[in-house]
Design a protein around this motif. Structure first.
Motif, PDB file in Angstrom:
ATOM      1  N   UNK A 141       0.793  -1.224  -0.032  1.00 57.20           N
ATOM      2  CA  UNK A 141      -0.106   0.008  -0.061  1.00 57.20           C
ATOM      3  C   UNK A 141       0.875   1.250  -0.217  1.00 57.20           C
ATOM      4  N   UNK A 142       1.999   1.238   0.817  1.00 56.50           N
ATOM      5  CA  UNK A 142       2.852   2.426   0.769  1.00 56.50           C
ATOM      6  C   UNK A 142       3.526   2.532  -0.575  1.00 56.50           C
ATOM      7  N   UNK A 143       3.983   1.613  -0.969  1.00 58.52           N
ATOM      8  CA  UNK A 143       4.424   1.617  -2.454  1.00 58.52           C
ATOM      9  C   UNK A 143       3.814   2.055  -3.359  1.00 58.52           C
ATOM     10  N   UNK A 144       2.435   1.790  -3.574  1.00 57.30           N
ATOM     11  CA  UNK A 144       1.382   2.415  -4.286  1.00 57.30           C
ATOM     12  C   UNK A 144       1.088   3.820  -4.111  1.00 57.30           C
ATOM     13  N   UNK A 145       1.144   4.465  -2.861  1.00 55.05           N
ATOM     14  CA  UNK A 145       1.176   5.519  -2.654  1.00 55.05           C
ATOM     15  C   UNK A 145       2.340   6.667  -2.865  1.00 55.05           C
ATOM     16  N   UNK A 146       3.508   5.950  -2.963  1.00 55.90           N
ATOM     17  CA  UNK A 146       4.791   6.703  -3.096  1.00 55.90           C
ATOM     18  C   UNK A 146       5.044   7.370  -4.290  1.00 55.90           C
ATOM     19  N   UNK A 147       5.716   8.606  -4.441  1.00 54.60           N
ATOM     20  CA  UNK A 147       6.033   9.335  -5.511  1.00 54.60           C
ATOM     21  C   UNK A 147       7.145   8.641  -6.232  1.00 54.60           C
ATOM     22  N   UNK A 148       7.097   8.177  -7.488  1.00 58.57           N
ATOM     23  CA  UNK A 148       7.911   7.286  -8.103  1.00 58.57           C
ATOM     24  C   UNK A 148       9.057   8.199  -8.674  1.00 58.57           C
ATOM     25  N   UNK A 149      10.391   7.792  -8.604  1.00 58.93           N
ATOM     26  CA  UNK A 149      11.361   8.589  -9.024  1.00 58.93           C
ATOM     27  C   UNK A 149      11.888   8.320 -10.378  1.00 58.93           C
ATOM     28  N   UNK A 150      11.382   7.340 -10.891  1.00 59.48           N
ATOM     29  CA  UNK A 150      11.937   7.111 -12.474  1.00 59.48           C
ATOM     30  C   UNK A 150      10.796   6.334 -13.178  1.00 59.48           C
TER      31      UNK A 150
ATOM     32  N   UNK B 240       7.309   3.914 -11.968  1.00 60.30           N
ATOM     33  CA  UNK B 240       5.926   4.575 -12.360  1.00 60.30           C
ATOM     34  C   UNK B 240       4.874   3.236 -12.807  1.00 60.30           C
ATOM     35  N   UNK B 241       5.614   2.672 -14.227  1.00 64.20           N
ATOM     36  CA  UNK B 241       4.841   1.507 -14.698  1.00 64.20           C
ATOM     37  C   UNK B 241       4.599   0.228 -13.894  1.00 64.20           C
ATOM     38  N   UNK B 242       5.446   0.031 -12.948  1.00 67.06           N
ATOM     39  CA  UNK B 242       5.186  -1.199 -12.074  1.00 67.06           C
ATOM     40  C   UNK B 242       4.126  -0.931 -11.279  1.00 67.06           C
ATOM     41  N   UNK B 243       4.030   0.410 -10.514  1.00 68.94           N
ATOM     42  CA  UNK B 243       3.061   0.860  -9.746  1.00 68.94           C
ATOM     43  C   UNK B 243       1.583   0.767 -10.674  1.00 68.94           C
ATOM     44  N   UNK B 244       1.434   0.925 -11.828  1.00 66.79           N
ATOM     45  CA  UNK B 244       0.271   1.115 -12.688  1.00 66.79           C
ATOM     46  C   UNK B 244      -0.040  -0.402 -12.694  1.00 66.79           C
ATOM     47  N   UNK B 245       1.044  -1.323 -12.787  1.00 66.17           N
ATOM     48  CA  UNK B 245       0.632  -2.926 -13.105  1.00 66.17           C
ATOM     49  C   UNK B 245      -0.024  -3.331 -11.733  1.00 66.17           C
ATOM     50  N   UNK B 246       0.884  -3.081 -10.560  1.00 67.47           N
ATOM     51  CA  UNK B 246       0.345  -3.689  -9.247  1.00 67.47           C
ATOM     52  C   UNK B 246      -1.038  -3.012  -9.045  1.00 67.47           C
TER      53      UNK B 246
ATOM     54  N   UNK C 135      -7.142  -5.876 -20.288  1.00 71.23           N
ATOM     55  CA  UNK C 135      -6.810  -4.638 -19.960  1.00 71.23           C
ATOM     56  C   UNK C 135      -5.790  -3.851 -20.685  1.00 71.23           C
ATOM     57  N   UNK C 136      -4.992  -4.599 -21.266  1.00 67.98           N
ATOM     58  CA  UNK C 136      -3.931  -3.996 -21.872  1.00 67.98           C
ATOM     59  C   UNK C 136      -4.509  -3.367 -23.209  1.00 67.98           C
ATOM     60  N   UNK C 137      -5.676  -4.154 -23.847  1.00 63.39           N
ATOM     61  CA  UNK C 137      -6.177  -3.586 -25.122  1.00 63.39           C
ATOM     62  C   UNK C 137      -6.667  -2.152 -24.718  1.00 63.39           C
ATOM     63  N   UNK C 138      -7.083  -2.092 -23.398  1.00 60.78           N
ATOM     64  CA  UNK C 138      -7.747  -0.850 -23.188  1.00 60.78           C
ATOM     65  C   UNK C 138      -6.813   0.343 -22.785  1.00 60.78           C
ATOM     66  N   UNK C 139      -5.974  -0.265 -22.345  1.00 64.17           N
ATOM     67  CA  UNK C 139      -4.656   0.946 -21.966  1.00 64.17           C
ATOM     68  C   UNK C 139      -3.631   0.298 -22.518  1.00 64.17           C
ATOM     69  N   UNK C 140      -2.912   1.000 -23.788  1.00 62.26           N
ATOM     70  CA  UNK C 140      -2.014   0.625 -24.392  1.00 62.26           C
ATOM     71  C   UNK C 140      -0.718   0.713 -23.743  1.00 62.26           C
ATOM     72  N   UNK C 141      -0.554   1.658 -22.571  1.00 66.48           N
ATOM     73  CA  UNK C 141       0.798   1.513 -22.161  1.00 66.48           C
ATOM     74  C   UNK C 141       1.093   0.621 -21.020  1.00 66.48           C
ATOM     75  N   UNK C 142       0.234   0.069 -20.638  1.00 68.92           N
ATOM     76  CA  UNK C 142       0.351  -1.009 -19.618  1.00 68.92           C
ATOM     77  C   UNK C 142       1.545  -1.997 -19.852  1.00 68.92           C
ATOM     78  N   UNK C 143       2.263  -2.432 -18.756  1.00 68.93           N
ATOM     79  CA  UNK C 143       3.505  -3.057 -18.995  1.00 68.93           C
ATOM     80  C   UNK C 143       2.864  -4.471 -19.179  1.00 68.93           C
ATOM     81  N   UNK C 144       3.542  -5.568 -19.667  1.00 66.50           N
ATOM     82  CA  UNK C 144       2.985  -7.045 -19.642  1.00 66.50           C
ATOM     83  C   UNK C 144       3.167  -7.527 -18.357  1.00 66.50           C
ATOM     84  N   UNK C 145       2.373  -8.588 -18.014  1.00 63.70           N
ATOM     85  CA  UNK C 145       2.256  -9.464 -16.698  1.00 63.70           C
ATOM     86  C   UNK C 145       3.028 -10.366 -16.999  1.00 63.70           C
ATOM     87  N   UNK C 146       3.911 -11.042 -15.858  1.00 63.25           N
ATOM     88  CA  UNK C 146       4.670 -12.305 -15.820  1.00 63.25           C
ATOM     89  C   UNK C 146       3.968 -13.131 -14.534  1.00 63.25           C
ATOM     90  N   UNK C 147       4.459 -14.334 -14.575  1.00 61.67           N
ATOM     91  CA  UNK C 147       4.190 -15.302 -13.409  1.00 61.67           C
ATOM     92  C   UNK C 147       4.570 -14.660 -12.070  1.00 61.67           C
TER      93      UNK C 147
END
Length: 860
Positions: A153-162, A166-172, A223-235
């Motif tokens: 929860x804290x990671x998702x609310x934090x201000x990303x520095x790179x 930012x992209x990992x926060x979107x995925x999670x 969801x990736x089709x709706x949001x073309x900027x999403x990073x892919x998901x892995x196991x």
């Protein structure tokens, strides 16, 4: 996954990519490193040696490969790198690599933490200088393990520095916002002890994200089709997280461009430039795991079956693993062998943990077993492998007992010679359920309905019962109406089927979930019956096999009912809610996945026409009221999904208003809802025709429902039996000896699956077979100019034509089509006919003029 034998990188262009997947299909049941990697090297455009030889590091056991689809530009860049930098010899091929992973872990098979410690210590002080670096102290470790959700929860609310953060926060964030049932995943955080500093307020964690179910990837792709900027998901993700407060000192240390960078990220996400990194492009970054039999046995059949063995019973386990293997397209011979192995495994593991000790802690026992299943499975598999060479080749047992040369000799000895299209001997395994490609008319038949109220199942059953002659055979029809049957419905169906197994039962009740499907499978197994599902034909939604249009029609039909025996009709105050419950029971499967599961479980499927293809689109008001109902159900269905909405004062008024608006809107569009439906008499006629075909045994599972993996033996051009008989009749009209010969052997009764072999796995190798992958399912003209025959066999000489301008060449020295062989003579012997002609032991007759027949190139 370890790198393949001498090939950690191989590049395949369009043509060779087809060959790559064909090679996998031909070898995935073997899982032996040397032949697999040799075949892949041969079909690849570029093959780069790995730093370690798989056969030396891990032996011949190959569990799987990972392949990644990249752009054409990537392969061009790789070719340039290989030209500019010479390859170094394999590192470590001739030196002692020390003990294997299995040898390191063997003393601590039952203790996972001790195994981890042993592995780390074996690497030496460079990897394991201090126990604290990896395990921390007891207090800190316990604290960090409890901090998982709060850290996420804290990671998702934090201000990303790179950008990466930012992209990992979107995925999670997406995964956390969805319902756990839709995105089952585990999020765990552990203290990063190597960076721990008691004097600093910075928090260092290792975050582990584990996707728990394959269905997540399908939903995520939507969801990736709706949001073309999403990073892919892995196991799984393993992420180093540094959380800190940006006080004055920290702020000075941050790059001055940080805010500018983040603003540019925000601005770019809605623009076309957001996909420049290519990570949302499914084709250019698709990663595929190719699993081989050793992995499938241990993971899918042994580990994943533990809960069924202990929580259900061995019979359910048998049904599950057979269905799993059939969904893979496992060859019949391999399926028989694995049934014996898995039954013995179930008896062994169940006997080791007796029922008395399981009764109070079965869930904990199963959970522990799943975590350390290899500790139990490997000793069992090693003992099983020692009992015979065939068993060793089957499971590819690991450990010191396997010597590469002897192991490959066993595998090579098992490979088939060129006995094309020969039926396998022996009966089907006793563990196999009535999973049918063809429904036999000598058995009972259970007709059931995986549908939703309003799908017209009762009306259809009444029409079938009124038909003179039933379904066209001598089996009597019997209907069991769910709304008028007291007690446990499916148990009554089972009892009826058991008492009179030679009849057709119409199970007039909705069968919407896997529990019911499993019960029907059990009935088939215990009563020697077959089952056929009838489903409403609908295009489906993204994650549901039924579209909103179909749902609207079902609701409209239900709300028009009067005096319904199940009290689900016009006077039911919560009819809409009930239908939403049924609709949500199918959530998580696309239409194709749903149909494929029906095929895999029951071997056939009947579709009842529902909506006209040329219909007008669903009106906005109808769609909105359905979406509103589904939203309400998502909010309150979990709490009150089993009760009536009116029972809860907090939501009753909301549901009541929705039910009233639903009736108002659907009845307001009555003309539209009637106009988009296929007339009932037309639907009944089509269903009855399909059911009669099932009853006669004429319906087979389509090729698209089950793919063929692992049992590819050869590539061939298949031609029509009728075309060959027509050709031979023309030859016989001109030659009395040929006419007498064909009449004597009754060729029309003995001509089956006529084909021209192009390459055979046993005779020419896997790479040769796989090389025809690019031409699969393509039509190919074949010219026949000569007939060869004697008293033991007959064949037609063939000249192959072209596909897309490319001439197809057979690996056989003599391309031919074997027509017939006498009892005890294998088809391979037909290759000797030209030699026998030169020795005067066979006849040669010209086909003048040559006759050309169109065939289809495929794998068999």
């Amino acid at each position: 996954m370890a790198p393949p034998n001498k090939s950690c990188l191989a590049i395949f262009h369009k043509e060779s990519a087809f060959s790559f997947f064909a090679a996998y299909d031909a070898l995935c049941e073997e899982g032996t490193a040397t032949p697999v990697c040799k075949a892949l090297d041969e079909v690849a455009d570029i093959s780069v040696p790995g730093s370690k030889d798989h056969a030396i590091v891990q032996g011949e056991i190959l569990e799987g490969l990972v392949t990644r689809m990249v752009s054409r530009e990537s392969s061009v860049q790789m070719e340039e790198v290989l030209r500019n930098f010479s390859q170094t010899p394999l590192d470590g091929v001739d030196c002692d690599l020390g003990p294997t992973l299995r040898e390191i872990c063997a003393p601590d098979r039952l203790d996972e933490m001790q195994q981890i410690k042993a592995i780390l210590e074996n690497f030496g002080s460079s990897m394991y200088p201090d126990h604290f670096d990896w395990s921390g102290n007891g207090g800190l470790d316990a604290q960090s393990r409890k901090a998982g959700e709060s850290v996420v929860a804290e990671f998702l609310q934090a201000h990303p520095t790179d950008y990466a953060t930012k992209k990992l926060q979107e995925t999670i964030r997406l995964m956390k916002q969805m319902k756990p049932s839709c995105f089952p995943a585990a999020f765990k955080c552990y203290g990063n002890y190597q960076k721990f500093d008691s004097l600093s307020n910075d928090k260092y964690y290792k975050m582990v994200i584990h996707v728990l179910d394959d269905s997540v990837f399908k939903r995520y792709r939507q969801e990736m089709k709706k949001n073309q900027g999403l990073w892919p998901l892995y196991r799984g993700f393993f992420i180093d997280v540094n959380l800190f407060k940006a006080n004055n000192k920290k702020a000075a240390e941050l790059p001055k461009e940080s805010n500018i960078l983040l603003n540019s990220i925000e601005g770019s996400l809605d623009s076309s430039s957001s996909v420049k990194d290519g990570l949302a492009d499914e084709d250019s970054n698709l990663m595929i795991k190719l699993k081989f039999l050793p992995y499938k046995i241990r993971t899918f059949l042994i580990r994943n079956g533990l809960s069924t063995i202990f929580k259900d019973n061995q019979s359910d386990y048998s049904n599950n693993y057979v269905r799993q293997m059939e969904s893979w397209g496992t060859s019949e011979s391999k399926l028989k062998e694995l049934c014996i192995l898995l039954n013995k495994w179930a008896t062994y593991i169940r006997g080791k943990y007796d029922n008395e000790s399981l009764s109070s802690s079965i869930y904990r026992t199963v959970e522990n077993l799943e975590r350390k299943y290899l500790s139990e499975a490997e000793p069992f598999l090693e003992q099983y492998a020692k009992s015979s060479p065939a068993n060793l080749a089957l499971i590819r047992a690991a450990g010191d007992m396997v010597q590469t040369e002897k192991f490959l000799a066993i595998v090579d000895a098992q490979r088939d010679e060129e006995d094309d299209f020969q039926p396998e001997c022996g009966a089907a395994p006793s563990c196999r359920t009535a999973s049918l490609d063809v429904v036999s008319k000598t058995e009972g038949l259970i007709v059931f309905f995986p549908g939703i109220p309003g799908c017209a199942k009762s009306a259809l059953c009444n029409e079938i019962l009124k038909m003179p002659g039933g379904l066209g055979d001598n089996r009597p029809l019997h209907s069991l109406e769910g709304d008028r049957t007291k007690g446990k419905y499916w148990q009554k169906v089972a009892a009826e089927q058991k008492n009179k197994s030679f009849r057709i039962i119409l199970a007039d009740k909705n069968a919407p979930n896997k529990d019911v499907w499993q019960q029907i499978e059990d009935m088939c197994r215990t009563t020697n019956a077959a089952a056929v599902p009838i489903i409403p034909d609908s295009e489906g939604a993204d994650t549901n096999p039924f579209s909103l249009e179909a749902l609207a029609v079902f609701m409209f039909r239900v709300l028009k009912r009067v005096n319904h025996p199940g009290n689900l009709g016009k006077d039911s105050p919560n009819a809409g809610n009930v239908l939403l419950k049924f609709y949500k029971l199918y959530d998580g499967k696309s239409r194709r996945e749903f149909e494929n599961e029906m095929y895999e479980r029951f071997g056939s499927l009947v579709k009842m026409p529902l909506l006209k293809p040329d219909r007008a689109p669903l009106p906005g008001n109808v769609k909105s009221i359905l979406d509103e109902g589904l939203g309400l159900f998502s909010l309150h269905g979990g709490k009150r999904g089993r009760g009536k909405p009116s029972n809860g004062s907090d939501v009753s008024e909301e549901w009541k208003q929705w039910e009233e608006r639903l009736r108002e809107i659907l009845f307001g569009y009555e003309d539209y809802l009637k106009s988009i439906q296929v007339p009932f008499d037309v639907a009944v006629k089509e269903v009855v025709e399909q059911l009669k075909a099932v009853a006669k045994g004429d319906i087979k599972t389509p090729d698209t429902a089950k793919q063929r993996f692992g049992n590819i033996i050869f590539a061939a051009v298949k031609v029509s039996q009728a075309d060959i008989l027509g050709l031979l009749r023309k030859v016989a009209e001109k030659d009395t000896d040929v006419s007498n010969f064909l009449n004597g052997i009754k060729l029309e009764n003995n001509l089956n699956k006529v084909h021209i072999t192009l390459a055979h796995k046993g005779a020419h190798g896997v790479a040769a077979v796989a090389s025809y992958g690019v031409y699969q399912n393509q039509e190919l003209p074949v010219s026949f100019n000569t007939l060869f025959y004697n008293d033991k066999m007959a064949a037609l000489e063939a000249q192959l034509g072209t596909v897309n301008g490319e001439t197809i060449v057979s690996r056989n020295d003599w391309p031919h089509c074997t027509l017939w062989t006498a009892a005890g003579v294998g088809p391979k012997k037909a290759n000797t006919l030209p030699q026998l002609v030169s020795e005067g032991k066979a006849k040669r007759v010209l086909v003048d003029p040559p006759i050309t027949i169109s065939g289809v190139l495929d794998f068999y």
